[in-house]
Design a protein around this motif. Structure first.
Motif, PDB file in Angstrom:
ATOM      1  N   ARG A   3       5.619  18.903   7.155  1.00 33.44           N
ATOM      2  CA  ARG A   3       4.553  17.892   7.146  1.00 33.44           C
ATOM      3  C   ARG A   3       5.127  16.486   7.108  1.00 33.44           C
ATOM      4  O   ARG A   3       4.638  15.581   7.798  1.00 33.44           O
ATOM      5  N   ALA A   4       6.167  16.304   6.324  1.00 39.36           N
ATOM      6  CA  ALA A   4       6.797  14.988   6.238  1.00 39.36           C
ATOM      7  C   ALA A   4       7.407  14.585   7.578  1.00 39.36           C
ATOM      8  O   ALA A   4       7.302  13.429   8.007  1.00 39.36           O
TER       9      ALA A   4
ATOM     10  N   ASP B 135       7.048  26.952   0.631  1.00 41.66           N
ATOM     11  CA  ASP B 135       6.355  25.706   0.274  1.00 41.66           C
ATOM     12  C   ASP B 135       7.242  24.493   0.528  1.00 41.66           C
ATOM     13  O   ASP B 135       6.780  23.451   1.022  1.00 41.66           O
ATOM     14  N   LEU B 136       8.517  24.621   0.171  1.00 36.73           N
ATOM     15  CA  LEU B 136       9.448  23.507   0.401  1.00 36.73           C
ATOM     16  C   LEU B 136       9.587  23.226   1.896  1.00 36.73           C
ATOM     17  O   LEU B 136       9.532  22.072   2.333  1.00 36.73           O
ATOM     18  N   TYR B 137       9.758  24.286   2.691  1.00 39.58           N
ATOM     19  CA  TYR B 137       9.897  24.112   4.133  1.00 39.58           C
ATOM     20  C   TYR B 137       8.617  23.542   4.742  1.00 39.58           C
ATOM     21  O   TYR B 137       8.671  22.687   5.644  1.00 39.58           O
ATOM     22  N   ALA B 138       7.457  23.991   4.270  1.00 39.30           N
ATOM     23  CA  ALA B 138       6.182  23.499   4.797  1.00 39.30           C
ATOM     24  C   ALA B 138       5.992  22.021   4.457  1.00 39.30           C
ATOM     25  O   ALA B 138       5.505  21.234   5.284  1.00 39.30           O
ATOM     26  N   SER B 139       6.371  21.643   3.248  1.00 34.96           N
ATOM     27  CA  SER B 139       6.282  20.239   2.844  1.00 34.96           C
ATOM     28  C   SER B 139       7.187  19.374   3.712  1.00 34.96           C
ATOM     29  O   SER B 139       6.803  18.270   4.140  1.00 34.96           O
TER      30      SER B 139
ATOM     31  N   LEU C 130       4.727  13.395   9.901  1.00 36.03           N
ATOM     32  CA  LEU C 130       4.296  12.039   9.577  1.00 36.03           C
ATOM     33  C   LEU C 130       5.253  11.003  10.161  1.00 36.03           C
ATOM     34  O   LEU C 130       4.830   9.968  10.677  1.00 36.03           O
ATOM     35  N   VAL C 131       6.552  11.277  10.063  1.00 31.90           N
ATOM     36  CA  VAL C 131       7.546  10.370  10.646  1.00 31.90           C
ATOM     37  C   VAL C 131       7.355  10.275  12.154  1.00 31.90           C
ATOM     38  O   VAL C 131       7.373   9.183  12.738  1.00 31.90           O
ATOM     39  N   THR C 132       7.144  11.412  12.795  1.00 35.74           N
ATOM     40  CA  THR C 132       6.946  11.444  14.246  1.00 35.74           C
ATOM     41  C   THR C 132       5.701  10.670  14.651  1.00 35.74           C
ATOM     42  O   THR C 132       5.721   9.884  15.612  1.00 35.74           O
TER      43      THR C 132
END
Length: 292
Positions: free
Chosen positions: A280-281, A273-277, A284-286
């Motif tokens: 995703r972040a 979950d931490l890696y998936a979050s 978003l930056v990209t």
């Protein structure tokens, strides 16, 4: 001020040299005076066409300039205001390229006195791990952000002139408060540089460092790229923005400790979950960079 008659660049390195090149290429400046510690570097800048004249006397350069850009390391920028203060008047504008704003703005206010309104604090969020005039390019700022941090005292005409100067280079100009700038940049720029330096220091002191060097792949290279940056410059930035930087180092340490606990306990879902979050972040930056 759509056209600068005479520009003085104090510190003709990567940022100062690239700014001069961009403005000259755009026909937005008449004459560029270069001021710096290294005659060899200034001679190189002259041969590359980044500057038109070398001046060893800072006050003389300021006396002839309409716009003065302080592009030296951040601790030096703060010291320069006292030197240029006697030469400042209402027809001159001084700005800087420092990565930390609070200490620089405070020094400017003390040194410039009633001419503080002619100072526009700035920070181009662009660069390379290489430094010096040899690394300068006219397109360095294209599609990159430049942050201006005007105060209540800043003259609006001076701020607009510096905004237009940076827009001429192809940069997108944003405004922030001084405190917001230093807080945000401590996360997005200063902390990542610290992590890259520490990672390379960690690897270099490992008993298996030579094997690690051989096996380092693209991901490791990308992560540690900024460890090739100028150590003197980043030493000064780290110390000058230490309040925000130390706060985020502590938060990062706690996050790393939490991950270590998850790994030790074999908490597969929590780790995923931490890696998936994080993924995703990163996306978003990209996307944000792609569409700005």
């Amino acid at each position: 001020m759509n056209h600068i008659q005479t520009l003085a660049i104090v510190g003709v390195g990567l940022l100062g040299g690239s700014l001069a090149m961009a403005l000259k290429q755009a026909g937005a400046v008449g004459r560029v005076i270069g001021v710096g510690r290294s005659r060899v570097n200034l001679d190189t800048a002259l041969s590359l066409g980044a500057i038109d004249e070398i001046q060893s006397d800072l006050q003389q350069a300021v006396g002839h300039a309409d716009v003065i850009v302080l592009a030296t390391p951040v601790n030096t920028i703060a010291e320069l205001f006292a030197i240029i203060a006697p030469m400042m008047d209402d027809n001159k504008i001084v700005t800087d390229v420092g990565s930390v704003k609070s200490g620089i703005v405070e020094q400017a206010k003390r040194a410039l006195g009633n001419r503080f309104n002619r100072f526009v604090a700035g920070h181009p969020v662009a660069g390379k791990e290489k430094s010096g005039i040899a690394a300068a390019t006219a397109d360095l700022f294209e599609n990159h952000k430049v942050i201006l941090t005007p105060t209540e005292e800043t003259d609006s005409e001076a701020c607009l002139a510096i905004k237009k100067m940076w827009q001429t280079t192809g940069a997108e100009v944003k405004s922030m408060t001084v405190s917001e700038h230093d807080r945000i940049l401590s996360i997005t720029s200063h902390l990542p540089h610290v992590l890259a330096y520490v990672m390379m220091n960690f690897l270099s002191t490992s008993p298996e460092s030579e094997r690690c060097y051989e096996m380092a792949a693209g991901g490791f290279y990308d992560f540690t790229r900024t460890a090739s940056s100028d150590p003197e410059m980043w030493r000064d930035i780290s110390i000058m923005n230490k309040r925000h930087l130390l706060e985020h180092i502590e938060k990062f340490k706690k996050r790393l400790d939490n991950v270590a606990t998850m790994i030790d306990a074999g908490e597969q879902k929590a780790i995923e979950d931490l890696y998936a979050s994080a993924k995703r972040a990163r996306a978003l930056v990209t996307e944000k960079r792609k569409f700005e």
